[in-house]
Design a protein around this motif. Sequence first.
Motif, PDB file in Angstrom:
ATOM      1  N   GLU A  56       0.831  -1.209   0.000  1.00  0.00           N
ATOM      2  CA  GLU A  56       0.000   0.000   0.000  1.00  0.00           C
ATOM      3  C   GLU A  56       0.869   1.264   0.000  1.00  0.00           C
ATOM      4  N   GLY A  57       0.474   2.199  -0.803  1.00  0.00           N
ATOM      5  CA  GLY A  57       1.228   3.446  -0.940  1.00  0.00           C
ATOM      6  C   GLY A  57       2.176   3.362  -2.118  1.00  0.00           C
ATOM      7  N   GLY A  58       2.989   2.326  -2.125  1.00  0.00           N
ATOM      8  CA  GLY A  58       3.917   2.130  -3.237  1.00  0.00           C
ATOM      9  C   GLY A  58       3.200   1.738  -4.510  1.00  0.00           C
ATOM     10  N   ALA A  59       2.253   0.806  -4.404  1.00  0.00           N
ATOM     11  CA  ALA A  59       1.511   0.344  -5.581  1.00  0.00           C
ATOM     12  C   ALA A  59       0.719   1.480  -6.215  1.00  0.00           C
ATOM     13  N   GLU A  60       0.074   2.293  -5.382  1.00  0.00           N
ATOM     14  CA  GLU A  60      -0.698   3.421  -5.903  1.00  0.00           C
ATOM     15  C   GLU A  60       0.213   4.430  -6.617  1.00  0.00           C
ATOM     16  N   TYR A  61       1.380   4.612  -6.062  1.00  0.00           N
ATOM     17  CA  TYR A  61       2.362   5.506  -6.681  1.00  0.00           C
ATOM     18  C   TYR A  61       2.728   5.012  -8.079  1.00  0.00           C
ATOM     19  N   GLY A  62       2.940   3.705  -8.202  1.00  0.00           N
ATOM     20  CA  GLY A  62       3.287   3.134  -9.500  1.00  0.00           C
ATOM     21  C   GLY A  62       2.179   3.302 -10.521  1.00  0.00           C
ATOM     22  N   LEU A  63       0.950   3.051 -10.110  1.00  0.00           N
ATOM     23  CA  LEU A  63      -0.192   3.170 -11.020  1.00  0.00           C
ATOM     24  C   LEU A  63      -0.463   4.619 -11.412  1.00  0.00           C
ATOM     25  N   ALA A  64      -0.318   5.532 -10.443  1.00  0.00           N
ATOM     26  CA  ALA A  64      -0.713   6.937 -10.644  1.00  0.00           C
ATOM     27  C   ALA A  64       0.164   7.678 -11.642  1.00  0.00           C
ATOM     28  N   LEU A  65       1.311   7.124 -11.987  1.00  0.00           N
ATOM     29  CA  LEU A  65       2.159   7.797 -12.971  1.00  0.00           C
ATOM     30  C   LEU A  65       1.507   7.838 -14.345  1.00  0.00           C
ATOM     31  N   LEU A  66       0.619   6.863 -14.629  1.00  0.00           N
ATOM     32  CA  LEU A  66       0.026   6.777 -15.961  1.00  0.00           C
ATOM     33  C   LEU A  66      -1.501   6.693 -15.968  1.00  0.00           C
ATOM     34  N   LEU A  67      -2.105   6.518 -14.787  1.00  0.00           N
ATOM     35  CA  LEU A  67      -3.546   6.342 -14.725  1.00  0.00           C
ATOM     36  C   LEU A  67      -4.207   7.446 -13.896  1.00  0.00           C
ATOM     37  N   PRO A  68      -5.477   7.770 -14.183  1.00  0.00           N
ATOM     38  CA  PRO A  68      -6.210   8.763 -13.371  1.00  0.00           C
ATOM     39  C   PRO A  68      -6.352   8.272 -11.929  1.00  0.00           C
ATOM     40  N   LEU A  69      -6.389   9.181 -10.991  1.00  0.00           N
ATOM     41  CA  LEU A  69      -6.423   8.816  -9.577  1.00  0.00           C
ATOM     42  C   LEU A  69      -7.667   8.016  -9.205  1.00  0.00           C
ATOM     43  N   ASN A  70      -8.809   8.332  -9.826  1.00  0.00           N
ATOM     44  CA  ASN A  70     -10.021   7.591  -9.484  1.00  0.00           C
ATOM     45  C   ASN A  70      -9.905   6.125  -9.904  1.00  0.00           C
ATOM     46  N   VAL A  71      -9.255   5.871 -11.029  1.00  0.00           N
ATOM     47  CA  VAL A  71      -9.055   4.497 -11.497  1.00  0.00           C
ATOM     48  C   VAL A  71      -8.048   3.780 -10.608  1.00  0.00           C
ATOM     49  N   VAL A  72      -7.024   4.498 -10.176  1.00  0.00           N
ATOM     50  CA  VAL A  72      -6.040   3.930  -9.243  1.00  0.00           C
ATOM     51  C   VAL A  72      -6.748   3.438  -7.984  1.00  0.00           C
ATOM     52  N   ILE A  73      -7.618   4.269  -7.430  1.00  0.00           N
ATOM     53  CA  ILE A  73      -8.346   3.911  -6.208  1.00  0.00           C
ATOM     54  C   ILE A  73      -9.273   2.728  -6.447  1.00  0.00           C
ATOM     55  N   LEU A  74     -10.035   2.770  -7.537  1.00  0.00           N
ATOM     56  CA  LEU A  74     -10.998   1.694  -7.819  1.00  0.00           C
ATOM     57  C   LEU A  74     -10.298   0.355  -8.036  1.00  0.00           C
ATOM     58  N   TRP A  75      -9.206   0.379  -8.813  1.00  0.00           N
ATOM     59  CA  TRP A  75      -8.545  -0.899  -9.115  1.00  0.00           C
ATOM     60  C   TRP A  75      -7.817  -1.449  -7.894  1.00  0.00           C
ATOM     61  N   ARG A  76      -7.155  -0.586  -7.153  1.00  0.00           N
ATOM     62  CA  ARG A  76      -6.457  -1.052  -5.954  1.00  0.00           C
ATOM     63  C   ARG A  76      -7.440  -1.590  -4.928  1.00  0.00           C
ATOM     64  N   LEU A  77      -8.562  -0.909  -4.780  1.00  0.00           N
ATOM     65  CA  LEU A  77      -9.599  -1.389  -3.869  1.00  0.00           C
ATOM     66  C   LEU A  77     -10.077  -2.773  -4.300  1.00  0.00           C
ATOM     67  N   THR A  78     -10.326  -2.937  -5.590  1.00  0.00           N
ATOM     68  CA  THR A  78     -10.789  -4.217  -6.121  1.00  0.00           C
ATOM     69  C   THR A  78      -9.726  -5.294  -5.948  1.00  0.00           C
ATOM     70  N   TYR A  79      -8.474  -4.948  -6.233  1.00  0.00           N
ATOM     71  CA  TYR A  79      -7.383  -5.924  -6.136  1.00  0.00           C
ATOM     72  C   TYR A  79      -7.185  -6.389  -4.698  1.00  0.00           C
ATOM     73  N   VAL A  80      -7.164  -5.441  -3.773  1.00  0.00           N
ATOM     74  CA  VAL A  80      -6.956  -5.796  -2.365  1.00  0.00           C
ATOM     75  C   VAL A  80      -8.099  -6.665  -1.846  1.00  0.00           C
ATOM     76  N   PHE A  81      -9.330  -6.289  -2.174  1.00  0.00           N
ATOM     77  CA  PHE A  81     -10.462  -7.090  -1.722  1.00  0.00           C
ATOM     78  C   PHE A  81     -10.505  -8.449  -2.417  1.00  0.00           C
ATOM     79  N   SER A  82      -9.985  -8.533  -3.628  1.00  0.00           N
ATOM     80  CA  SER A  82      -9.861  -9.835  -4.293  1.00  0.00           C
ATOM     81  C   SER A  82      -8.940 -10.739  -3.486  1.00  0.00           C
ATOM     82  N   GLY A  83      -7.841 -10.164  -2.993  1.00  0.00           N
ATOM     83  CA  GLY A  83      -6.914 -10.930  -2.166  1.00  0.00           C
ATOM     84  C   GLY A  83      -7.530 -11.359  -0.850  1.00  0.00           C
ATOM     85  N   LEU A  84      -8.294 -10.445  -0.228  1.00  0.00           N
ATOM     86  CA  LEU A  84      -8.918 -10.768   1.056  1.00  0.00           C
ATOM     87  C   LEU A  84     -10.017 -11.820   0.889  1.00  0.00           C
TER      88      LEU A  84
END
Length: 306
Positions: A258-286
């Motif tokens: 957390e924090g690092g992954a969002e940083y990596g995504l945010a260089l090329l993706l909109p922030l709202n998509v970063v949040i949505l995908w990371r939220l989905t990915y983390v909950f997929s893991g849980l």
Amino acid sequence: MNRRNLLMIAVLLIIMIAVFSIITENPIKIIYIIYKGNILLLYSFLLITLSEIIKSFRLYYICNSSKKCKINFIEAMEIQFNGFFAGTITPGNFGGVPTIAGLISKYSQTPMGEAFGISSLQSFFDGIIPSVVSFVLSLYYLPKSIGITIFSFLTIIFWILVFNVNIKNLFMKLISKIGKDNIKQRIIYEIDRFQNLLRVAGNKKIIINSIAITLVAYIIQVFSIRILLKNLDITYLNIFIALMFNYSMASFPTPAGEGGAEYGLALLLPLNVVILWRLTYVFSGLISGGFSYLTFKKLKKSQKHI
């Protein structure tokens, strides 16, 4: 699920909310972004789950091709999903490798050293491809991508050391100078098995097939991001690069990176998509942790009756 896992999940969620709050500069905005994601979050979740099933096939393939262990595909799926869960709740995804190794040893009676070797190979393909891609491409985005350049370089160095026989011999010499003889012999024995198993990586067929399977899993995850972009004009290549940046930062020392992954995504993706995908990915893991416990036990029982 034990109390330790529940505590680690709570810590993960707190850190994730904190990161999202920093990104949006307004915690209330997070709710609005999630609301706008609606049904697309489910589609993205299903695609991420499919990518983990593909990685389960890779584990099944590596394990059985190594001729060091035998597991069926259902066992491979349970092992992969449990490893996904353990990696999600631990700093830098550190828990995935030992969890997968322990389950391989349990189901196939494979010695722990060899089980760790197979688990490490599984992790190797997940780590080395994003790191090599990220290290090269992050140079183009400097100085904003300096963190990605550093982390991907360190990951590449780490895997070089893991496969280095001289490092193994040095470590075994250090072990031989401490502890009781029976414990030393056991540790050295398992290390030797671990290093011998890694020689499977010298098999070109296994390498090529494993890389191909890994790329299929990543392409599916690219679509899991693309579906959240709706009509935004972002190329599949940029999405793939962002995904590689995300994985190169997975070793960031927080739960799920957390924090690092969002940083990596945010260089090329909109922030709202970063949040949505990371939220989905983390909950997929849980969710994969509970899903694997409830589902695969029943599947294995039904297999016994066939």
